[in-house]
Design a protein around this motif. Sequence first.
Motif, PDB file in Angstrom:
ATOM      1  N   ASP A 132       1.108  -0.748   0.118  1.00 43.52           N
ATOM      2  CA  ASP A 132      -0.405   0.045  -0.090  1.00 43.52           C
ATOM      3  C   ASP A 132       1.000   1.509   0.125  1.00 43.52           C
ATOM      4  OD1 ASP A 132      -2.017  -1.512  -0.230  1.00 43.52           O
ATOM      5  OD2 ASP A 132      -2.472  -1.151   2.305  1.00 43.52           O
ATOM      6  N   LEU A 133       2.112   1.493   0.499  1.00 39.64           N
ATOM      7  CA  LEU A 133       3.109   2.218   0.820  1.00 39.64           C
ATOM      8  C   LEU A 133       3.372   2.067  -0.787  1.00 39.64           C
ATOM      9  CD1 LEU A 133       4.243   4.423   1.759  1.00 39.64           C
ATOM     10  CD2 LEU A 133       6.259   2.896   3.005  1.00 39.64           C
ATOM     11  N   ALA A 134       3.720   1.374  -1.457  1.00 36.87           N
ATOM     12  CA  ALA A 134       5.084   1.607  -2.565  1.00 36.87           C
ATOM     13  C   ALA A 134       3.197   2.303  -3.423  1.00 36.87           C
ATOM     14  CB  ALA A 134       4.761   0.136  -3.055  1.00 36.87           C
ATOM     15  N   ASP A 135       2.252   1.712  -3.691  1.00 36.66           N
ATOM     16  CA  ASP A 135       1.161   2.624  -4.148  1.00 36.66           C
ATOM     17  C   ASP A 135       1.075   3.764  -3.753  1.00 36.66           C
ATOM     18  OD1 ASP A 135       0.778  -0.227  -5.600  1.00 36.66           O
ATOM     19  OD2 ASP A 135      -1.018  -0.766  -4.125  1.00 36.66           O
ATOM     20  N   GLY A 136       1.113   4.417  -2.759  1.00 33.43           N
ATOM     21  CA  GLY A 136       0.970   5.303  -2.870  1.00 33.43           C
ATOM     22  C   GLY A 136       1.635   6.422  -2.880  1.00 33.43           C
ATOM     23  N   LEU A 137       2.706   5.824  -2.711  1.00 35.01           N
ATOM     24  CA  LEU A 137       4.547   6.505  -3.284  1.00 35.01           C
ATOM     25  C   LEU A 137       3.933   7.033  -4.964  1.00 35.01           C
ATOM     26  CD1 LEU A 137       7.167   5.064  -0.644  1.00 35.01           C
ATOM     27  CD2 LEU A 137       5.790   7.543  -0.581  1.00 35.01           C
ATOM     28  N   ALA A 138       3.892   5.875  -5.958  1.00 41.92           N
ATOM     29  CA  ALA A 138       4.246   6.205  -6.125  1.00 41.92           C
ATOM     30  C   ALA A 138       2.861   7.043  -7.654  1.00 41.92           C
ATOM     31  CB  ALA A 138       3.822   4.545  -7.321  1.00 41.92           C
ATOM     32  N   GLN A 139       1.261   6.580  -6.757  1.00 41.30           N
ATOM     33  CA  GLN A 139       0.483   7.464  -7.343  1.00 41.30           C
ATOM     34  C   GLN A 139      -0.230   8.117  -7.205  1.00 41.30           C
ATOM     35  OE1 GLN A 139      -3.035   4.526  -8.244  1.00 41.30           O
ATOM     36  NE2 GLN A 139      -1.405   2.821  -7.058  1.00 41.30           N
ATOM     37  N   VAL A 140       0.298   8.976  -5.811  1.00 37.90           N
ATOM     38  CA  VAL A 140       0.057  10.290  -5.086  1.00 37.90           C
ATOM     39  C   VAL A 140       1.373  10.935  -5.130  1.00 37.90           C
ATOM     40  CG1 VAL A 140      -0.786  10.989  -2.452  1.00 37.90           C
ATOM     41  CG2 VAL A 140      -1.709   8.885  -4.153  1.00 37.90           C
ATOM     42  N   VAL A 141       2.496  10.386  -4.867  1.00 37.70           N
ATOM     43  CA  VAL A 141       3.570  11.639  -4.778  1.00 37.70           C
ATOM     44  C   VAL A 141       4.001  11.592  -6.037  1.00 37.70           C
ATOM     45  CG1 VAL A 141       5.578  11.351  -3.186  1.00 37.70           C
ATOM     46  CG2 VAL A 141       3.690  10.730  -2.297  1.00 37.70           C
ATOM     47  N   ARG A 142       4.137  10.527  -6.789  1.00 35.65           N
ATOM     48  CA  ARG A 142       4.522  10.428  -8.327  1.00 35.65           C
ATOM     49  C   ARG A 142       6.113  10.243  -8.019  1.00 35.65           C
ATOM     50  NH1 ARG A 142      -0.129   9.094 -11.169  1.00 35.65           N
ATOM     51  NH2 ARG A 142      -1.648  10.665 -11.121  1.00 35.65           N
ATOM     52  N   LEU A 143       6.499   9.182  -7.519  1.00 42.26           N
ATOM     53  CA  LEU A 143       7.996   8.725  -7.069  1.00 42.26           C
ATOM     54  C   LEU A 143       8.022   7.636  -8.474  1.00 42.26           C
ATOM     55  CD1 LEU A 143       8.979   8.516  -3.828  1.00 42.26           C
ATOM     56  CD2 LEU A 143       9.104  10.235  -5.176  1.00 42.26           C
ATOM     57  N   PRO A 144       9.240   7.640  -9.251  1.00 43.39           N
ATOM     58  CA  PRO A 144       9.358   7.111 -10.227  1.00 43.39           C
ATOM     59  C   PRO A 144       9.253   5.706  -9.766  1.00 43.39           C
ATOM     60  CG  PRO A 144      11.319   8.248 -10.123  1.00 43.39           C
ATOM     61  CD  PRO A 144      10.829   8.599  -8.464  1.00 43.39           C
ATOM     62  N   ALA A 145       8.735   4.447 -11.066  1.00 41.34           N
ATOM     63  CA  ALA A 145       8.115   3.257 -10.410  1.00 41.34           C
ATOM     64  C   ALA A 145       9.132   2.551 -10.167  1.00 41.34           C
ATOM     65  CB  ALA A 145       6.618   3.242 -12.013  1.00 41.34           C
ATOM     66  N   ARG A 146      10.390   2.568 -11.284  1.00 42.37           N
ATOM     67  CA  ARG A 146      11.539   1.540 -10.963  1.00 42.37           C
ATOM     68  C   ARG A 146      11.963   1.943  -9.496  1.00 42.37           C
ATOM     69  NH1 ARG A 146      14.855  -0.187 -15.523  1.00 42.37           N
ATOM     70  NH2 ARG A 146      16.502  -1.023 -14.622  1.00 42.37           N
ATOM     71  N   PHE A 147      11.884   2.905  -8.958  1.00 38.65           N
ATOM     72  CA  PHE A 147      13.385   2.868  -7.943  1.00 38.65           C
ATOM     73  C   PHE A 147      11.335   2.589  -6.888  1.00 38.65           C
ATOM     74  CE2 PHE A 147      12.601   5.610  -4.082  1.00 38.65           C
ATOM     75  CZ  PHE A 147      12.928   5.182  -2.876  1.00 38.65           C
ATOM     76  N   VAL A 148      10.424   2.885  -6.801  1.00 37.10           N
ATOM     77  CA  VAL A 148       9.360   2.150  -5.859  1.00 37.10           C
ATOM     78  C   VAL A 148       9.190   1.043  -5.829  1.00 37.10           C
ATOM     79  CG1 VAL A 148       6.774   2.209  -5.410  1.00 37.10           C
ATOM     80  CG2 VAL A 148       8.151   4.396  -5.898  1.00 37.10           C
ATOM     81  N   LEU A 149       9.501   0.351  -7.082  1.00 32.02           N
ATOM     82  CA  LEU A 149       8.804  -1.135  -7.060  1.00 32.02           C
ATOM     83  C   LEU A 149      10.486  -1.979  -6.671  1.00 32.02           C
ATOM     84  CD1 LEU A 149       7.547  -1.928 -10.454  1.00 32.02           C
ATOM     85  CD2 LEU A 149       5.907  -1.607  -7.968  1.00 32.02           C
ATOM     86  N   GLY A 150      11.625  -1.117  -6.817  1.00 36.16           N
ATOM     87  CA  GLY A 150      12.457  -2.272  -6.665  1.00 36.16           C
ATOM     88  C   GLY A 150      13.135  -1.779  -4.932  1.00 36.16           C
ATOM     89  N   ALA A 151      12.529  -1.000  -3.787  1.00 32.76           N
ATOM     90  CA  ALA A 151      12.951  -0.549  -2.886  1.00 32.76           C
ATOM     91  C   ALA A 151      11.451  -1.737  -2.214  1.00 32.76           C
ATOM     92  CB  ALA A 151      11.828   0.187  -2.286  1.00 32.76           C
ATOM     93  N   LEU A 152      10.542  -1.652  -2.663  1.00 29.27           N
ATOM     94  CA  LEU A 152       9.043  -2.768  -2.326  1.00 29.27           C
ATOM     95  C   LEU A 152       9.176  -4.251  -2.181  1.00 29.27           C
ATOM     96  CD1 LEU A 152       6.271  -3.569  -1.043  1.00 29.27           C
ATOM     97  CD2 LEU A 152       5.317  -3.378  -3.845  1.00 29.27           C
ATOM     98  N   ALA A 153      10.284  -4.494  -3.449  1.00 22.98           N
ATOM     99  CA  ALA A 153      10.950  -5.878  -3.696  1.00 22.98           C
ATOM    100  C   ALA A 153      12.354  -6.104  -2.195  1.00 22.98           C
ATOM    101  CB  ALA A 153      12.062  -5.777  -5.231  1.00 22.98           C
TER     102      ALA A 153
END
Length: 262
Positions: A132-153
């Motif tokens: 949920d945090l990764a979804d929020g950072l990517a969709q709300v804060v608009r952080l780069p998806a590659r960075f968010v998904l890598g951090a989540l993994a």
Amino acid sequence: MTLLDARARTGMVARINPVAKLAASGLIAIPLVLTLDWLSAGVALLLECLLIPFAGLRWREFWVRTWPVWLAAPLTALTIALYGEASGEIYVEWFLVRVSEGSLVLALATLVRVLAIALPSVVLFVTVDPTDLADGLAQVVRLPARFVLGALAGLRMIGLFLDDWRALELARRARGVADRGRIRRFLGMAFALLVLSIRRGSKLATAMEARGFGAPGRRTWARESPFGGREWLLLAIGALIAAIAVGAAVWAGTWNFILGPS
């Protein structure tokens, strides 16, 4: 997921977007970090204690989650009291230890400030799911998806690291090489875990790349991360707590801006 996690994620706070929880914690913490006085931290802590029962956590959950904070805060205050900047009347002086009126005031301010900053953060983030945090950072804060998904993994791998450590320990005991030499055993297991982690990370990166996680262009998301009235209400509460705390300190003349001239 443990029983405490399951219960914590059924309260009213659990349904709020994690980005709002992160922002609310920042709104409370930033003004308290900029000052070192007991009044602003005490007012913030009092207001937080009034709101904690509405977070949806049972008292047992609350104490289990926050006991490190209650342990760290007095230890930090004790250090300040013994070795902090001395001013006013000196009560105890021995070698490097100097307990004075000023150091005790700083110790009290530090104790209350640590509690006021850490408690709301723990209470809010105990209900956060990493996905949920990764979804929020990517969709709300608009952080780069590659960075968010890598951090989540990477975050998802922490649990596997613990399982691997236990498996290595059991395997070494079964081979009879874990009976003595704790430091040597620890270094050997740490190196083995490092090698295993690098291999797993390489395989995970290849698998994610093959599934298009690093593809250019706008990415779609399986789950929407809403940001609505509940989130804005939480932000307003965080801003109000900070404003009341700062206003009380300024009105009473105890505001001590740490970045100001000494």
